[in-house]
Design a protein around this motif. Structure first.
Motif, PDB file in Angstrom:
ATOM      1  N   TYR A 186      43.470  41.543  41.653  1.00 49.24           N
ATOM      2  CA  TYR A 186      42.780  42.426  42.590  1.00 49.24           C
ATOM      3  C   TYR A 186      43.744  42.936  43.670  1.00 49.24           C
ATOM      4  N   ILE A 218      40.232  26.711  44.483  1.00 48.60           N
ATOM      5  CA  ILE A 218      39.770  27.516  43.351  1.00 48.60           C
ATOM      6  C   ILE A 218      40.619  27.242  42.117  1.00 48.60           C
ATOM      7  N   SER A 219      40.078  27.655  40.989  1.00 52.97           N
ATOM      8  CA  SER A 219      40.774  27.413  39.722  1.00 52.97           C
ATOM      9  C   SER A 219      41.949  28.359  39.556  1.00 52.97           C
ATOM     10  N   LYS A 220      42.803  28.023  38.614  1.00 48.61           N
ATOM     11  CA  LYS A 220      43.940  28.879  38.277  1.00 48.61           C
ATOM     12  C   LYS A 220      43.450  30.258  37.845  1.00 48.61           C
ATOM     13  N   GLU A 221      42.393  30.286  37.072  1.00 45.46           N
ATOM     14  CA  GLU A 221      41.859  31.571  36.603  1.00 45.46           C
ATOM     15  C   GLU A 221      41.393  32.436  37.778  1.00 45.46           C
ATOM     16  N   ASP A 222      40.727  31.815  38.740  1.00 42.87           N
ATOM     17  CA  ASP A 222      40.276  32.573  39.910  1.00 42.87           C
ATOM     18  C   ASP A 222      41.453  33.057  40.753  1.00 42.87           C
ATOM     19  N   MET A 223      42.489  32.229  40.845  1.00 46.28           N
ATOM     20  CA  MET A 223      43.690  32.663  41.562  1.00 46.28           C
ATOM     21  C   MET A 223      44.303  33.873  40.875  1.00 46.28           C
ATOM     22  N   GLU A 224      44.347  33.836  39.556  1.00 46.17           N
ATOM     23  CA  GLU A 224      44.894  34.968  38.803  1.00 46.17           C
ATOM     24  C   GLU A 224      44.061  36.229  39.034  1.00 46.17           C
ATOM     25  N   LYS A 225      42.751  36.082  39.090  1.00 45.77           N
ATOM     26  CA  LYS A 225      41.874  37.230  39.365  1.00 45.77           C
ATOM     27  C   LYS A 225      42.147  37.791  40.761  1.00 45.77           C
ATOM     28  N   ALA A 226      42.340  36.909  41.715  1.00 42.72           N
ATOM     29  CA  ALA A 226      42.629  37.354  43.086  1.00 42.72           C
ATOM     30  C   ALA A 226      43.949  38.118  43.130  1.00 42.72           C
TER      31      ALA A 226
END
Length: 125
Positions: A116, A105-113
Motif C-alpha cells: 500500500y 501483525i502477521s508477515k502477510e499483513d506487513m507485506e500488504k502495508a
C-alpha cells in the motif's frame, strides 16, 4: 563533538520544533513557566539556556537533548514534510501504531502495508 553552546544552532532547532508542532512562544512559556523575554532570547540566538532548561525543552518536545544542541540534518527522509510528520507521529502515543505495528501483525499483513505504501509512492511520482 556536539554543538553544545552554539546559540544559533539552538535557536534554529527550537524554532524548527515549534514550527513542526504548530506551537508559539506564548504557549511554550505558559506550559513551561518560562519568562517570555528569556525564551525569546533563546529563539533569536541571543542567549543560550542552561542545561536544566535544555532538558526541560527536550522533554517538552519529546526529543533527545542532542536534537536541540546539535546541527539538524534531514536524515533518513528525503521529504522534509514527511520527516516532520514522522517526528510528530513518533512523539504521539496514539500514533505510534505506525512504528510498532510490526510486532503485532502477521508477515502477510506487513507485506500488504508495504504494498500500500508503495502504491502511495507511485501515486505521487
Amino acid at each position: 563533538m556536539t554543538g553544545l553552546g552554539n546559540k544559533a544552532i539552538m535557536a534554529e532547532n527550537i524554532q524548527r520544533l515549534m514550527d513542526s508542532r504548530g506551537i508559539d512562544r506564548n504557549k511554550i512559556c505558559a506550559d513551561l513557566g518560562l519568562k517570555y523575554t528569556t525564551f525569546t532570547d533563546w529563539v533569536k540566538g541571543n542567549t543560550y539556556p542552561r542545561i536544566d532548561k535544555i532538558e526541560l525543552l527536550a522533554n517538552y518536545f519529546g526529543v533527545p537533548k542532542s536534537e536541540l544542541v546539535e546541527k539538524y540534518t534531514e536524515g533518513y527522509y528525503t521529504d522534509r514534510e514527511a520527516a516532520e510528520f514522522c517526528e510528530y507521529l513518533r512523539t504521539r502515543p496514539e500514533a505510534r501504531i505506525l512504528f510498532s505495528a510490526a510486532k503485532d501483525i502477521s508477515k502477510e499483513d506487513m507485506e500488504k502495508a508495504v504494498e500500500y505504501i508503495e502504491l502511495l509512492k507511485l501515486k505521487h511520482k
